[in-house]
Design an enzyme around this catalytic site. Structure first.
Site, short mmCIF file in Angstrom:
data_model
loop_
_atom_site.label_atom_id
_atom_site.label_comp_id
_atom_site.label_asym_id
_atom_site.label_seq_id
_atom_site.Cartn_x
_atom_site.Cartn_y
_atom_site.Cartn_z
N LYS A 53 0.86 -1.39 -0.08
CA LYS A 53 0.08 0.11 -0.09
C LYS A 53 0.83 1.37 -0.04
CE LYS A 53 -3.72 -2.37 2.25
NZ LYS A 53 -4.37 -2.70 3.28
N GLN A 97 -4.53 -1.24 9.65
CA GLN A 97 -4.45 -2.51 8.93
C GLN A 97 -5.28 -3.47 10.18
OE1 GLN A 97 -3.72 -3.30 5.85
NE2 GLN A 97 -3.72 -5.26 5.97
N ASP A 120 -10.88 3.32 3.82
CA ASP A 120 -11.31 1.87 3.97
C ASP A 120 -12.80 1.70 3.77
OD1 ASP A 120 -9.39 -0.22 4.24
OD2 ASP A 120 -9.07 0.09 6.31
N1 GUN Z 1 -6.75 -6.64 6.18
C1 GUN Z 1 -7.06 -7.27 5.08
N2 GUN Z 1 -7.65 -6.40 4.27
C2 GUN Z 1 -7.66 -5.29 4.79
C3 GUN Z 1 -8.30 -4.22 4.25
O1 GUN Z 1 -8.72 -3.95 2.98
N3 GUN Z 1 -8.07 -3.06 5.00
C4 GUN Z 1 -7.85 -2.96 6.34
N4 GUN Z 1 -7.70 -1.75 6.98
N5 GUN Z 1 -7.24 -4.11 7.02
C5 GUN Z 1 -7.20 -5.40 6.08
#
Ligand code: GUN
Length: 298
Positions: A53, A97, A120
């Site tokens: 990311k 995350q 998100d």
């Molecule tokens: N963990 C796995 N996928 C995601 C996501 O799309 N966003 C977040 N914040 N955590 C994750």
């Protein structure tokens, strides 16, 4: 004839190029979109996702930063950090995350992020806006990416029987909300199947569009798919495979070899839905920056 592959990598590249163009327009206004990712603990898979990311946001011309906190971080300390980020005008998007260590309640954390920085799309305000059909919120990246895959592959969702397998808050439920909206990429008749559904195959065999996000390796086989259906596989499972150097292989929730003989279009794993999630996160971050500065969305 085997199904046509939906190339998520190529579609994600197109979206990333669109994002880079929007970032350049913002730069002309003196705005650099800022995405802050918070990683608590040292889960290997999470660290890989977070690294991807940060790299993608920098490649798109954004100010990407990752804040890494120890696994022992208290909920109070994490909430205090979120408050700092909420108040920081250079931070347009905040992503914490998941999963979080067990001493921290994920819902409390999500509710603490300002909805206008929740790239998100997990905050209840954004989930509510999605359900109502308001377009000024943020939509969870994976289901938003699935809609982009369908629309950009020329799949007509209008009046289609769409069947979703999986009812998670991150994929299944927002996926249903998107497909039922009265606009492009919507207007479908939607069924959600889950672990308590009786006779899943009786539902999946009706689907013109089948979206599988159940987290169970290869659970959907070709005989459960209607001939000519469009199949979107959101699954990412590591299963034992003695022929691989790592001892495992990556597979989806769909048994690809049998499904590809029945479907008209299908997403591979990897290279289908996966690359879309980060592309949509970048798009949400650009939108957050545009909205924060009152600049029109492209
Ligand atoms: N963990 C796995 N996928 C995601 C996501 O799309 N966003 C977040 N914040 N955590 C994750």
């Amino acid at each position: 004839m085997p199904a046509e592959l939906i190339d998520g990598k190529a579609i994600a590249e197109t979206i990333r190029a669109e994002v880079a163009r929007d970032v350049a327009i913002l730069a002309a206004h003196g705005v650099v979109p800022g995405l802050t990712v918070v990683l608590v603990g040292d889960d290997g898979a999470s660290a890989t996702y977070v690294g991807a990311k940060e790299k993608a946001s920098k490649a798109a011309g954004m100010a990407g930063q990752t804040i890494r906190l120890p696994a022992t971080t208290s909920q109070a300390d994490l909430l205090a950090l979120i408050e700092q980020l909420n108040a920081d005008a250079s931070v347009h998007g905040i992503l914490v995350q998941m999963p979080l260590p067990k001493q921290i309640d994920p819902d409390t954390v999500i509710r603490h992020i300002l909805p206008e920085k929740d790239v998100d799309g997990f905050h209840p305000v954004n989930v509510g806006k999605l359900l109502i059909g308001h377009t000024d919120g943020f939509v969870s990246c994976t289901p938003a990416g699935v809609i982009e895959l369908l629309v950009r592959s020329g799949v007509d969702t209008r009046g289609a029987e769409a069947v979703i397998v999986g009812r998670s808050n991150i994929v299944g439920k927002p996926m249903a909300a998107l497909l039922v909206q009265g606009r492009a990429g919507g207007d479908a008749t939607v069924t959600i199947c889950h672990s308590r559904t009786r006779d899943i195959a009786s539902h999946t065999r009706r689907a013109d569009i089948l979206i599988v996000a159940a987290g169970r390796a290869e659970m959907i086989t070709g005989d459960m798919i209607k001939p000519g259906a469009v199949v979107i596989d959101v699954g990412m499972n590591h299963v034992p495979d003695a022929t691989k150097a790592k001892g495992t292989r990556l597979c989806g929730d769909v048994h690809f070899a049998s499904a590809v003989e029945v479907a008209s279009k299908i997403t591979p794993v990897p290279g289908g839905v996966g690359p879309m999630t980060i592309a949509m996160l970048l798009r949400n971050t650009v939108r957050a920056a545009q909205r924060a500065h009152g600049l029109a969305e492209a």
